[in-house]
Design a protein around this motif. Structure first.
Motif, PDB file in Angstrom:
ATOM      1  N   LEU A 169       0.833  -1.213   0.000  1.00 17.09           N
ATOM      2  CA  LEU A 169       0.000   0.000   0.000  1.00 17.09           C
ATOM      3  C   LEU A 169       0.868   1.264   0.000  1.00 17.09           C
ATOM      4  O   LEU A 169       0.573   2.230  -0.697  1.00 17.09           O
ATOM      5  N   ARG A 170       1.950   1.242   0.774  1.00 14.54           N
ATOM      6  CA  ARG A 170       2.856   2.400   0.813  1.00 14.54           C
ATOM      7  C   ARG A 170       3.464   2.655  -0.567  1.00 14.54           C
ATOM      8  O   ARG A 170       3.585   3.799  -1.002  1.00 14.54           O
ATOM      9  N   SER A 171       3.859   1.555  -1.242  1.00 12.75           N
ATOM     10  CA  SER A 171       4.468   1.721  -2.570  1.00 12.75           C
ATOM     11  C   SER A 171       3.443   2.239  -3.579  1.00 12.75           C
ATOM     12  O   SER A 171       3.763   3.056  -4.433  1.00 12.75           O
ATOM     13  N   LEU A 172       2.179   1.795  -3.452  1.00 10.80           N
ATOM     14  CA  LEU A 172       1.131   2.264  -4.369  1.00 10.80           C
ATOM     15  C   LEU A 172       0.843   3.751  -4.186  1.00 10.80           C
ATOM     16  O   LEU A 172       0.651   4.473  -5.162  1.00 10.80           O
ATOM     17  N   ILE A 173       0.809   4.195  -2.931  1.00 11.66           N
ATOM     18  CA  ILE A 173       0.529   5.614  -2.660  1.00 11.66           C
ATOM     19  C   ILE A 173       1.595   6.494  -3.292  1.00 11.66           C
ATOM     20  O   ILE A 173       1.305   7.554  -3.845  1.00 11.66           O
ATOM     21  N   TYR A 177      -1.409  14.815  -0.574  1.00 13.39           N
ATOM     22  CA  TYR A 177      -1.959  14.356   0.713  1.00 13.39           C
ATOM     23  C   TYR A 177      -0.989  13.487   1.517  1.00 13.39           C
ATOM     24  O   TYR A 177      -1.354  12.968   2.565  1.00 13.39           O
ATOM     25  N   ARG A 178       0.248  13.311   1.023  1.00 11.85           N
ATOM     26  CA  ARG A 178       1.142  12.324   1.663  1.00 11.85           C
ATOM     27  C   ARG A 178       1.429  12.625   3.129  1.00 11.85           C
ATOM     28  O   ARG A 178       1.664  11.719   3.917  1.00 11.85           O
ATOM     29  N   GLN A 179       1.421  13.897   3.494  1.00 10.03           N
ATOM     30  CA  GLN A 179       1.713  14.262   4.891  1.00 10.03           C
ATOM     31  C   GLN A 179       0.576  13.903   5.851  1.00 10.03           C
ATOM     32  O   GLN A 179       0.776  13.842   7.057  1.00 10.03           O
ATOM     33  N   ILE A 180      -0.633  13.702   5.304  1.00 12.42           N
ATOM     34  CA  ILE A 180      -1.781  13.433   6.193  1.00 12.42           C
ATOM     35  C   ILE A 180      -2.252  11.981   6.114  1.00 12.42           C
ATOM     36  O   ILE A 180      -3.242  11.616   6.743  1.00 12.42           O
ATOM     37  N   ILE A 181      -1.536  11.158   5.350  1.00  8.03           N
ATOM     38  CA  ILE A 181      -1.905   9.738   5.245  1.00  8.03           C
ATOM     39  C   ILE A 181      -0.803   8.892   5.870  1.00  8.03           C
ATOM     40  O   ILE A 181       0.363   9.023   5.527  1.00  8.03           O
ATOM     41  N   SER A 182      -1.163   8.027   6.826  1.00  6.27           N
ATOM     42  CA  SER A 182      -0.185   7.068   7.354  1.00  6.27           C
ATOM     43  C   SER A 182      -0.702   5.659   7.127  1.00  6.27           C
ATOM     44  O   SER A 182      -1.899   5.404   7.231  1.00  6.27           O
TER      45      SER A 182
END
Length: 619
Positions: A516-520, A529-534
């Motif tokens: 999932l991290r690689s897909l994002i 939005y990368r700063q607000i998604i963990s």
């Protein structure tokens, strides 16, 4: 519940702990031999091609070495304070990690120049013998205890005997709710033991901080422990914010000036006498390094310097420990030599439901009474050996006391995190419907007329990716991000960024998390939005919350096999992280063969249509 013989029960626990120790060591050894360093690095258990920085003596007079990570910086690693490591062939212990910089305590005799000259040097985690040694030692001492407070608590915790209490009227705390106030009063009245049972979002930490604050009005100093460094950091920070002088033994996970300011090491080197001590220690090192003949004068001078250094160290420690109102450490960290001989009237153990009982006995030896806080309906201790698990090693001291002494337990009922419809399923299944929703969060949501929980059916097959990573479901991962993308589009980019609506994507499987991290990273839509998604595992989200939670359950097969998704306490953690919106992705035909997931699916379906007011009945 049957009376148990304390000594026999503890002997059984020691046997189960030995099984777990042997299994964990065997697994560690076989994985280290079977997996190349690159695979270990991908799991976060190694850094490859590290750059060696400077070596120096720290304020505790330990020789340390700086290491810098030069590759795979996007992989989340598992290095943290006190974990043993191997640098090439040199053994060491992590002092602290800050991003891609690690400081490791190494033996004085280490040839640093040789390490600096080594090409392709790696650092990797070693097996943690120390924690097991401390737990075995604690169990032995508890079993041997006779005629003292430790023996009394041991026998009390393994019997139905009523715990002793003081008698006085309630103290009122207008800033707490009714069950939080009751919990603080029960802690103050307890002579032996009290349990604060805090379900998700009920303000357990707030209650615990208040109980510690009130206890310190009656006692000069308390010991506060937790299973993990992160949990110790969290409670320590909250206590410091309350104006309480905390002395943190060990280094924090998050390395910043605020967190470091109350660590023992930082306080020690900030003491006015420290420069003098440092100068003496330097003189000792220089004297030892000289090649001159070591005659009587040499030994006299060395003894004199060592005596002055010891005197200064004792004086500094006496002041630091004398000023501190709270000593905070991990459970294993409470065995630190700095705490040798220290006694406390009260020990607080936070996140007690995640700790092995043997680990809890390490600090209990120093205390007259114990306050346990946590939630045995959330994450349990991690047990790797199936025989030890079935034998009951995973049963925590908190669980034992909750079962045998319900009168010492206070359940916090009012929750302040979730929309009521997100809360209700967890409340009915895990807490007998006793949870209440604070009025100001009852209807919290992001969009008008939004359903707070949705289940999106994912009809795709799981796969098994190497023994390193476990299970993965790539189509479900794609659907997870598509679902989130659709929801973001409904909310609107400007509003998401202005209000910083945060998102947690959870999967029980590490392989799915990595995927999932690689897909994002690849999807251009999510760049702003990368700063607000963990994205993390269930364990990684323990104690956290987000406006939106998306859960990818992964399991999809014809046999209805769901593996460790059967541990429902993990799912309780996952579904209760959401404040306003919970999105579940899973294959109903696989998951709903289990009664919990069937009920959850039915509950979500009912919310989408006609609301079901009936409480959830377990099958």
């Amino acid at each position: 519940m049957e009376e148990q013989n304390p000594i026999l029960s503890l002997q059984r626990q020691r046997f189960l702990l030995q099984l777990e120790y042997a299994a964990e060591k065997q697994t560690f050894t076989s994985k280290t031999e079977a997996f190349g360093l690159e695979r270990r690095a991908r799991r976060g258990d190694a850094w490859l091609n590290v750059k060696v920085g400077k070596s120096y003596f720290n304020s505790l007079n330990q020789r340390v070495l700086e290491l810098f990570r030069t590759q795979d910086q996007d992989i989340e690693h598992n290095f943290e304070f006190s974990r043993p490591v191997l640098i090439g062939r040199v053994t060491g212990t992590v002092s602290f990690v800050d991003g891609d910089r690690m400081v490791v305590v190494i033996p004085d005799s280490t040839d640093v120049a040789a390490l600096q000259a080594t090409e392709g040097l790696s650092v990797q985690l070693s097996f943690d013998e120390t924690s097991y040694r401390m737990m075995f030692d604690a169990l032995e001492r508890v079993m041997r205890a006779r005629g003292n407070r430790l023996a009394y608590l041991r026998d009390l915790f393994y019997s139905r005997q009523k715990a002793a209490t003081f008698t006085f009227g309630d103290i009122h705390f207008p800033w707490l709710n009714a069950t939080q106030e009751r919990a603080v009063n029960e802690v103050l009245r307890a002579k032996d033991v009290a349990v604060v049972h805090g379900p998700p979002g009920t303000g357990k930490t707030t209650t615990l901080v208040e109980a510690i604050h009130e206890t310190l009005r009656r006692e000069p100093q308390v010991l506060v422990c937790a299973q993990s460094n992160m949990a110790v950091d969290w409670i320590s920070e909250r206590l410091v914010d309350r104006g309480i002088n905390v002395l943190r033994i060990g280094n924090p996970v998050r390395v910043d000036d605020k967190m470091l300011s109350f660590t023992y090491e930082r306080r020690f080197e900030g003491h006015p006498d420290y420069p003098q001590l440092w100068a003496i220690r330097k003189a000792i090192r220089e004297l030892r390094s000289r090649k001159a003949r070591r005659d009587e004068r040499y030994h006299q001078k060395l003894d004199s310097l060592k005596g002055r250094a010891a005197e200064l160290e004792i004086r500094i420690n006496a002041e630091l420990f004398g000023e501190a109102r709270v000593i905070a450490s991990t459970l294993v960290g409470s065995a630190n030599r700095l705490l040798d001989g220290m006694k406390f009237t009260t020990l607080f153990i936070d996140e007690a439901a995640q700790a092995l009982e043997a680990a809890c006995w390490i600090p209990i030896r120093k205390a007259s009474r114990v306050v346990l806080a946590g939630d045995h309906c959330q994450l349990p201790p991690t047990i790797k050996n199936i025989v030890a698990l079935k034998g009951g090693l995973g049963k925590t001291l908190m669980e034992r006391i909750v079962e045998q002494k319900p009168e010492v337990v206070t359940l916090l009922r009012m929750q302040y995190r979730m929309n009521e419809e997100i809360m209700r399923f967890s409340s009915d299944w895990f807490y007998d419907g006793k949870m209440e929703c604070a009025p100001d969060v009852r209807y919290r949501g992001i969009l008008d007329f939004d359903v707070p929980i949705v289940w999106r059916d994912a009809d795709s097959q799981e796969a098994f990716v190497e023994t390193t990573f476990g299970r993965i479901n790539k189509e479900e991962a794609e659907l997870t991000l598509t679902t989130l993308e659709e929801y973001f589009t409904k909310i609107g980019k400007q509003r998401i960024l202005e209000e910083r609506i945060d998102v947690g994507i959870i999967s029980p499987y590490r392989a799915q998390v990595q995927y999932l991290r690689s897909l994002i990273k690849k999807r251009a839509f999510f760049k702003p939005y990368r700063q607000i998604i963990s994205v993390n595992t269930v364990d990684g989200f323990q104690g956290q919350e987000r406006d939106i939670i998306v859960i990818s359950l992964v399991r999809s097969n014809d046999e209805g096999q769901i593996g460790f998704l059967r541990d429902l306490r993990r799912m309780n953690v996952a579904i209760t992280r959401a404040r306003m919106k919970l999105i579940i992705l899973g294959h109903p035909q696989t998951l709903c063969q289990h009664p919990f997931y069937r009920k959850l699916h039915e509950y979500v379906e009912a919310l989408a249509g006609v609301e079901d007011e009936e409480p959830i009945q377990k099958e």
